[in-house]
Motif scaffolding. Sequence first.
Motif, PDB file in Angstrom:
ATOM      1  N   ALA A  52       2.201 -13.025   4.483  1.00 20.09           N
ATOM      2  CA  ALA A  52       2.697 -13.244   2.980  1.00 20.09           C
ATOM      3  C   ALA A  52       0.928 -14.307   2.750  1.00 20.09           C
ATOM      4  N   PRO A  53       0.197 -14.694   3.715  1.00 15.56           N
ATOM      5  CA  PRO A  53      -1.097 -15.979   4.482  1.00 15.56           C
ATOM      6  C   PRO A  53      -1.746 -14.229   4.577  1.00 15.56           C
ATOM      7  N   LEU A  54      -1.512 -13.222   4.744  1.00 16.40           N
ATOM      8  CA  LEU A  54      -3.043 -12.236   4.851  1.00 16.40           C
ATOM      9  C   LEU A  54      -4.279 -12.335   3.918  1.00 16.40           C
ATOM     10  N   PRO A  55      -5.690 -12.328   4.368  1.00 15.74           N
ATOM     11  CA  PRO A  55      -6.316 -12.125   3.017  1.00 15.74           C
ATOM     12  C   PRO A  55      -6.149 -10.532   2.470  1.00 15.74           C
ATOM     13  N   ARG A  56      -6.871 -10.518   1.395  1.00 15.73           N
ATOM     14  CA  ARG A  56      -6.504  -9.513   0.497  1.00 15.73           C
ATOM     15  C   ARG A  56      -7.400  -7.881   1.541  1.00 15.73           C
ATOM     16  N   ALA A  57      -8.450  -8.482   2.006  1.00 18.78           N
ATOM     17  CA  ALA A  57      -9.140  -7.108   3.033  1.00 18.78           C
ATOM     18  C   ALA A  57      -8.085  -6.824   3.485  1.00 18.78           C
ATOM     19  N   ALA A  58      -6.877  -7.532   4.468  1.00 18.04           N
ATOM     20  CA  ALA A  58      -6.016  -7.005   5.353  1.00 18.04           C
ATOM     21  C   ALA A  58      -5.225  -5.461   4.483  1.00 18.04           C
ATOM     22  N   LYS A  59      -4.079  -5.872   3.569  1.00 16.87           N
ATOM     23  CA  LYS A  59      -3.744  -5.537   2.693  1.00 16.87           C
ATOM     24  C   LYS A  59      -3.866  -4.809   2.285  1.00 16.87           C
ATOM     25  N   ASP A  60      -5.440  -4.024   2.127  1.00 12.25           N
ATOM     26  CA  ASP A  60      -6.015  -3.319   1.415  1.00 12.25           C
ATOM     27  C   ASP A  60      -6.478  -2.160   3.015  1.00 12.25           C
ATOM     28  N   ASP A  61      -6.859  -2.523   3.243  1.00 18.47           N
ATOM     29  CA  ASP A  61      -6.895  -1.708   4.994  1.00 18.47           C
ATOM     30  C   ASP A  61      -5.455  -1.669   4.726  1.00 18.47           C
ATOM     31  N   ALA A  62      -4.645  -1.434   4.892  1.00 19.28           N
ATOM     32  CA  ALA A  62      -3.021  -0.836   5.112  1.00 19.28           C
ATOM     33  C   ALA A  62      -3.039   0.353   3.509  1.00 19.28           C
ATOM     34  N   LEU A  63      -2.680  -1.091   3.277  1.00 21.64           N
ATOM     35  CA  LEU A  63      -3.172   0.406   1.574  1.00 21.64           C
ATOM     36  C   LEU A  63      -3.687   1.834   1.870  1.00 21.64           C
ATOM     37  N   LEU A  64      -4.669   1.767   2.028  1.00 22.99           N
ATOM     38  CA  LEU A  64      -5.905   2.812   2.400  1.00 22.99           C
ATOM     39  C   LEU A  64      -5.145   3.677   3.836  1.00 22.99           C
ATOM     40  N   ALA A  65      -4.936   3.311   4.487  1.00 20.32           N
ATOM     41  CA  ALA A  65      -4.806   3.896   5.615  1.00 20.32           C
ATOM     42  C   ALA A  65      -3.377   4.480   5.540  1.00 20.32           C
ATOM     43  N   MET A  66      -1.988   3.836   4.382  1.00 20.68           N
ATOM     44  CA  MET A  66      -1.298   4.399   4.176  1.00 20.68           C
ATOM     45  C   MET A  66      -1.288   5.524   2.991  1.00 20.68           C
ATOM     46  N   ALA A  67      -2.491   5.712   1.846  1.00 21.76           N
ATOM     47  CA  ALA A  67      -3.373   6.967   1.469  1.00 21.76           C
ATOM     48  C   ALA A  67      -3.180   7.683   1.881  1.00 21.76           C
ATOM     49  N   ASP A  68      -4.177   7.920   3.072  1.00 25.02           N
ATOM     50  CA  ASP A  68      -4.609   8.557   3.539  1.00 25.02           C
ATOM     51  C   ASP A  68      -3.970   9.172   4.669  1.00 25.02           C
ATOM     52  N   ALA A  69      -2.441   8.949   5.189  1.00 24.22           N
ATOM     53  CA  ALA A  69      -1.943   9.401   6.253  1.00 24.22           C
ATOM     54  C   ALA A  69      -0.409   9.971   4.612  1.00 24.22           C
ATOM     55  N   LEU A  70      -0.285   9.853   3.391  1.00 26.35           N
ATOM     56  CA  LEU A  70       0.013  10.650   2.543  1.00 26.35           C
ATOM     57  C   LEU A  70      -0.578  12.259   3.083  1.00 26.35           C
ATOM     58  N   GLU A  71      -2.175  12.005   2.030  1.00 27.43           N
ATOM     59  CA  GLU A  71      -2.433  13.264   2.534  1.00 27.43           C
ATOM     60  C   GLU A  71      -2.846  13.676   3.509  1.00 27.43           C
ATOM     61  N   VAL A  72      -2.541  13.259   4.906  1.00 25.96           N
ATOM     62  CA  VAL A  72      -2.937  14.131   5.988  1.00 25.96           C
ATOM     63  C   VAL A  72      -1.724  14.700   6.495  1.00 25.96           C
ATOM     64  N   ARG A  73      -0.468  13.786   6.722  1.00 28.32           N
ATOM     65  CA  ARG A  73       0.977  14.679   6.621  1.00 28.32           C
ATOM     66  C   ARG A  73       1.435  14.951   5.160  1.00 28.32           C
ATOM     67  N   THR A  74       0.789  15.850   4.844  1.00 28.48           N
ATOM     68  CA  THR A  74       1.709  16.117   2.691  1.00 28.48           C
ATOM     69  C   THR A  74       2.566  17.160   3.389  1.00 28.48           C
ATOM     70  N   ALA A  75       2.167  18.115   4.335  1.00 27.65           N
ATOM     71  CA  ALA A  75       2.704  18.974   4.418  1.00 27.65           C
ATOM     72  C   ALA A  75       4.659  18.924   5.418  1.00 27.65           C
ATOM     73  N   GLU A  76       3.999  17.849   5.835  1.00 29.07           N
ATOM     74  CA  GLU A  76       5.725  17.250   6.519  1.00 29.07           C
ATOM     75  C   GLU A  76       6.858  16.672   5.541  1.00 29.07           C
ATOM     76  N   ILE A  77       5.651  15.965   4.690  1.00 28.93           N
ATOM     77  CA  ILE A  77       6.775  15.302   3.512  1.00 28.93           C
ATOM     78  C   ILE A  77       7.430  16.196   2.741  1.00 28.93           C
ATOM     79  N   VAL A  78       6.473  17.143   1.917  1.00 28.96           N
ATOM     80  CA  VAL A  78       6.519  18.386   1.170  1.00 28.96           C
ATOM     81  C   VAL A  78       7.835  19.506   1.802  1.00 28.96           C
ATOM     82  N   GLN A  79       7.818  20.190   3.574  1.00 31.49           N
ATOM     83  CA  GLN A  79       8.869  20.084   4.335  1.00 31.49           C
ATOM     84  C   GLN A  79      10.301  19.993   3.724  1.00 31.49           C
ATOM     85  N   ALA A  80      10.569  18.230   4.302  1.00 34.77           N
ATOM     86  CA  ALA A  80      11.316  17.387   4.340  1.00 34.77           C
ATOM     87  C   ALA A  80      12.079  17.410   3.046  1.00 34.77           C
TER      88      ALA A  80
END
Length: 433
Positions: free
Chosen positions: A34-62
Amino acid sequence: MTSQSASPSMNPYDAMSPVAQAAYRARAAAADIAPLPRAAKDDALLAMADALEVRTAEIVQANAEDVAKAREAGTSESVVDRLTLTPERVRAIAADVRHVAALPDPVGEVVRGSTLPNGLDLRQVRVPLGVVGIIYEARPNVTVDAAALCLKAGNAVLLRGSSSAYASNTALVRVLRDAVGGAGLPADAVQLVPGESRDSVRELMRARGLVDVLIPRGGASLIRTVVEESTVPVIETGTGNCHVYVDAEADIDMAVDILINSKAQRVSVCNAAETLLVHQDIAPRFLPRALEALAEAGVTVHGDERVLPYAEGSKATVVPATAEDWETEYLSYDIAAAVVDSLDAAVAHIRLWTSGHTEAIVTTSQAAARRFTQLVDSTTVAVNASTRFTDGGQFGFGAEIGISTQKLHARGPMGLPELTSTKYIVTGDGHIR
């Protein structure tokens, strides 16, 4: 008598069910986020987006496991389409997450403020809701959309998808949690509710005090169950019995294009048109072309007695409409159709049968457009535009959490502001009352 040493105190989690444990962890994570600044949350979101692309094969297989099971069970192709994840769809989902990261942070926004006559400074500011529970059906993209939006708004999210998407959701949440934790935020901000049985759903619905709000996404039965049985406050999303009304003064070329896009661009979504209403004065010129276009798109028309004659000699598949057709959200290549005497008759039909989602009018008359928008009470009223635009992404909100058809707190596509509440901050200088 020899006294026995006291046994170690039991960890309170040990006595909790897995669902309660997840909720308690979510509350702790929500307090940290709740008290985190925007930058910390945005960094996590960008990490999520990168991880989805890097691990696409794992996701599509499931996801392939879920799709295979769905087809073996005889699931309709429209539902299978909602369930399916391809590499292209995963990339699109990742792009939506990046879009959310680029949006303004709603937390801390001053909704209103003033200095009172006694000198007190009063501000109403946006704050996170806390723990948001999402109960949804076979749409694994919702897993990512919900996680991204809730995190951006400073919330923790408990995700309870359907068992038909269990492998997909498990893989997605595993990827998202790894990314969130790797970015330095509590991984428990994103959790899949344990269990595949309905018992876990019921427990989530009764976790009042642990879960701050529930948002159901899915068919009418799911939404009704959550609304009627939950003790946790619910933001009611609704089914999409959307209407397209072609006015007497419509541009026929435009009307055909809007109708086909509204119905057939993607049939398995809640903003697809399910009913066509045509003014009697334009029906002889519009319906023959519309029926041909619908036939080319593979759409079956469920027409009333005034529509059926226009199908004679055409390639269209037209069957007599029943009373059930007017209230049906088909989510398939079907549409109900009726000829109406007037704009007011169209409005009366919509008022009787609509789910309150989206209605569209096609007209060149400003007076007709103005009257239609004034009289129709749905979350979205479109003038000379497809019903398919009722969408958080299309509205510029980022990936939506759902489309609310209620009138409290949130209505229509729900973006980041709708995932916040507010609190008042009162600042004085020794003021007493």
